[in-house]
Design a protein around this motif. Structure first.
Motif, mmCIF file in Angstrom:
data_model
loop_
_atom_site.group_PDB
_atom_site.id
_atom_site.type_symbol
_atom_site.label_atom_id
_atom_site.label_comp_id
_atom_site.label_asym_id
_atom_site.label_seq_id
_atom_site.Cartn_x
_atom_site.Cartn_y
_atom_site.Cartn_z
ATOM 1 N N GLY A 285 25.703 41.284 72.463
ATOM 2 C CA GLY A 285 25.030 42.193 71.548
ATOM 3 C C GLY A 285 25.892 43.261 70.935
ATOM 4 O O GLY A 285 25.411 44.046 70.103
ATOM 5 N N GLU A 286 27.181 43.324 71.284
ATOM 6 C CA GLU A 286 28.048 44.348 70.697
ATOM 7 C C GLU A 286 28.531 43.916 69.310
ATOM 8 O O GLU A 286 28.854 42.753 69.085
ATOM 9 C CB GLU A 286 29.249 44.628 71.600
ATOM 10 N N LEU A 287 28.596 44.880 68.401
ATOM 11 C CA LEU A 287 29.018 44.621 67.031
ATOM 12 C C LEU A 287 30.436 45.143 66.814
ATOM 13 O O LEU A 287 30.787 46.230 67.275
ATOM 14 C CB LEU A 287 28.077 45.304 66.033
ATOM 15 N N SER A 288 31.230 44.365 66.092
ATOM 16 C CA SER A 288 32.588 44.775 65.723
ATOM 17 C C SER A 288 32.779 44.445 64.242
ATOM 18 O O SER A 288 32.523 43.321 63.822
ATOM 19 C CB SER A 288 33.638 44.009 66.538
ATOM 20 N N ILE A 289 33.212 45.411 63.473
ATOM 21 C CA ILE A 289 33.486 45.184 62.051
ATOM 22 C C ILE A 289 34.996 45.242 61.849
ATOM 23 O O ILE A 289 35.635 46.265 62.124
ATOM 24 C CB ILE A 289 32.788 46.223 61.167
ATOM 25 N N VAL A 290 35.566 44.137 61.386
ATOM 26 C CA VAL A 290 37.015 44.029 61.259
ATOM 27 C C VAL A 290 37.369 43.567 59.847
ATOM 28 O O VAL A 290 36.927 42.500 59.417
ATOM 29 C CB VAL A 290 37.592 43.026 62.287
ATOM 30 N N PRO A 291 38.148 44.339 59.095
ATOM 31 C CA PRO A 291 38.591 43.881 57.772
ATOM 32 C C PRO A 291 39.464 42.630 57.911
ATOM 33 O O PRO A 291 40.153 42.437 58.923
ATOM 34 C CB PRO A 291 39.422 45.068 57.244
ATOM 35 N N THR A 292 39.437 41.792 56.894
ATOM 36 C CA THR A 292 40.269 40.586 56.911
ATOM 37 C C THR A 292 41.641 40.897 56.323
ATOM 38 O O THR A 292 41.833 41.903 55.653
ATOM 39 C CB THR A 292 39.615 39.464 56.104
ATOM 40 N N PHE A 293 42.593 39.978 56.590
ATOM 41 C CA PHE A 293 43.942 40.146 56.064
ATOM 42 C C PHE A 293 44.197 39.242 54.865
ATOM 43 O O PHE A 293 45.082 39.504 54.061
ATOM 44 C CB PHE A 293 44.967 39.841 57.164
ATOM 45 N N GLU A 294 43.435 38.147 54.802
ATOM 46 C CA GLU A 294 43.664 37.168 53.749
ATOM 47 C C GLU A 294 42.323 36.706 53.184
ATOM 48 O O GLU A 294 41.271 36.913 53.780
ATOM 49 C CB GLU A 294 44.414 35.936 54.303
ATOM 50 N N GLY A 295 42.363 36.029 52.035
ATOM 51 C CA GLY A 295 41.191 35.362 51.498
ATOM 52 C C GLY A 295 40.290 36.268 50.691
ATOM 53 O O GLY A 295 40.640 37.384 50.324
#
Length: 479
Positions: free
Chosen positions: A52-62
């Motif tokens: 149930g934990e949320l993590s928001i991570v920006p992408t490096f590609e695409g």
């Protein structure tokens, strides 16, 4: 709002929502968005796999700006209810961060679009307020559901969530605004919008029908009562399933007046009526192959020189006489006439829904709805539907020892309040005296119609309980 597409990690979105478990094999397309670094991001705790934990991570590609990861633990916790709650957390995050272009990778949750749409509608709901400075409108969002998704089922899931929200909104409205007349107007507008048959039985007609129980509760009010009748036709000439909802728009308790703390919140004593109206909002989209009759006895229970009193004897629509021992046991009185009216349609079954007794709170708390029934198979179908929605129900005993106490009176056929001990069952058993041999469910939602704190699927306050369960029951109706 909800779009459907196949999953393709190279498509362009602002945000993709992905479920990720502790032991998952990382999808190559997903990993490519992070230059093969997803495992290292998990190891460094930038991506959490905890349940149930949320993590928001920006992408490096695409072409994807960011991914919102939802921890799924070991995946043996991947139950329907857990996924529904995780989707609710995601929905709140989307709203809080004003994301506008979001895709949900459903396959990573091993779930379906209907469940997400249901959770999204409920979780993002906010109660109406009457503050002079209105809140800013929420940003419009496009949700793309990725995977093998049935668009029709998605719309049904969303409709169930919207039906819950209709019930929540009505239950939250102040009693000076949501009068019996206003509740009737709302029901008529809903019926006309969706093409349902409808009828409002006015006070004069009630008098002609002999609805002495409903009229007695209304005696102390300056506002006339309304009997709201809604009809959904999904099965031609078949007999309907009748759903009856208590619509007491404010309950003072009458001359058996409530204490100052207990009277606050009594605008919500029409929660059963709200459930019926929310259900009809849902039926317009889910379209089950059954006929459904909705009946709502609407009035307030006020005190005046004309109000009914303890020791009064009144006569219900079916001719039974009732000794009034407690004017705060008014819900069962209005239901008595409403159930009798519903029986004129010769229904297959009757389901009544009511915020009926404080006793159900003592017995079952705030998470379980108490139920009485005269038909075990019907209860079994309800219980199965409730497990699917996680709106928990529990069958209470419906023994002759309770029924006989309701029938005990020296001056009338029935009394409306045999005593304090067991009064949740007495309330339901009283309604049962007007059901006869029609298959019947009595749902006491006094404990579950409001929640004391917010959760993943909505705010503190009215819950719209039983809208989803009754919708699910009707969808699978096979009696």
């Amino acid at each position: 709002m909800y779009q459907v597409k196949d999953l393709d990690w190279t498509d362009s979105y602002d945000t993709i929502v992905v479920g990720i478990g502790a032991a998952d094999t990382i999808d190559e397309g997903l990993d490519a968005l992070y230059n093969g670094r997803v495992k290292s991001l998990i190891q460094s705790a930038d991506i959490s796999t905890k349940t149930g934990e949320l993590s928001i991570v920006p992408t490096f590609e695409g072409t994807v700006k960011r991914i919102l990861f939802v921890g799924l633990g070991q995946r043996n916790e991947n139950t329907t209810e857990n996924v529904r709650n995780w989707f609710g957390k995601v929905a709140k995050e989307i709203k809080a961060r004003a994301f506008t272009d979001v895709a949900i990778a459903l396959e990573t949750f091993e779930s379906n679009g209907a469940l997400f749409a249901e959770a999204y509608e409920m979780a993002t709901y906010e109660h109406p307020t009457y503050k002079s400075a209105p809140k800013d409108s929420a940003a419009e969002v496009t949700i793309t559901l990725l995977g093998n998704v049935d668009q029709t089922e998605v719309e049904k899931g969303a409709a169930r969530g919207r039906g819950v929200n209709v019930a929540r909104k009505l239950t939250m409205m102040p009693a000076n605004i949501l009068t019996a007349e206003a509740l009737a107007d709302y029901a008529v507008e809903l019926a006309e919008r969706h093409g349902f048959n409808h009828r409002i039985v006015e006070k004069e007609e009630m008098e002609g029908l002999g609805m002495g129980a409903l009229l007695a509760v209304n005696q102390g009010s300056k506002l006339p009562p309304k009997l709201i009748v809604l009809e959904y036709n999904g099965a031609g000439e078949e007999a309907p399933i009748a759903v009856v909802g208590k619509g007491v728009t404010f309950d003072t308790g009458g001359y058996s007046i409530k204490p100052k703390d207990g009277i606050v919140g009594m605008k919500g004593d029409m929660g059963g009526a709200a459930t019926v109206i929310g259900l009809f909002e849902t039926l317009a989209t889910t379209k089950p192959a059954v006929n459904v009759l909705g009946v709502i006895p609407a009035t307030d229970n006020m005190i005046s020189g004309d109000a009914f009193k303890p020791d009064d004897v009144i006569t219900a629509m079916n001719g039974k006489t009732i000794e009034v021992l407690n004017t705060d046991a008014e819900g069962r009185l209005v239901l008595a006439d409403a159930v009798t009216f519903a029986k004129t349609y010769d229904p297959q079954a009757i389901i009544d829904v009511a915020t009926l007794t404080g006793g159900v709170l003592v017995a079952l708390g705030t998470d379980v709805t108490g139920c009485l029934t005269n038909d075990d198979a019907l209860y079994g179908a309800l219980e199965e539907a409730s497990r699917e929605t996680n709106e928990l129900v529990w069958q209470m005993p419906y023994f002759d020892v309770f029924i006989n106490k309701v029938r005990k009176s020296e001056v009338a056929d029935l009394n409306n309040s045999p005593g304090r001990f067991g009064h949740m069952i007495f309330g339901g058993a009283f309604v049962g005296e007007f059901v006869g041999d029609t298959p019947w469910l009595h749902l006491d939602i006094a404990g579950t119609s409001e929640r004391p704190a917010a959760n993943e699927l909505g705010p503190k306050g009215p819950t719209g309980v039983m809208v989803r369960t009754l919708s699910t029951l009707l969808d699978g109706w096979n009696r």
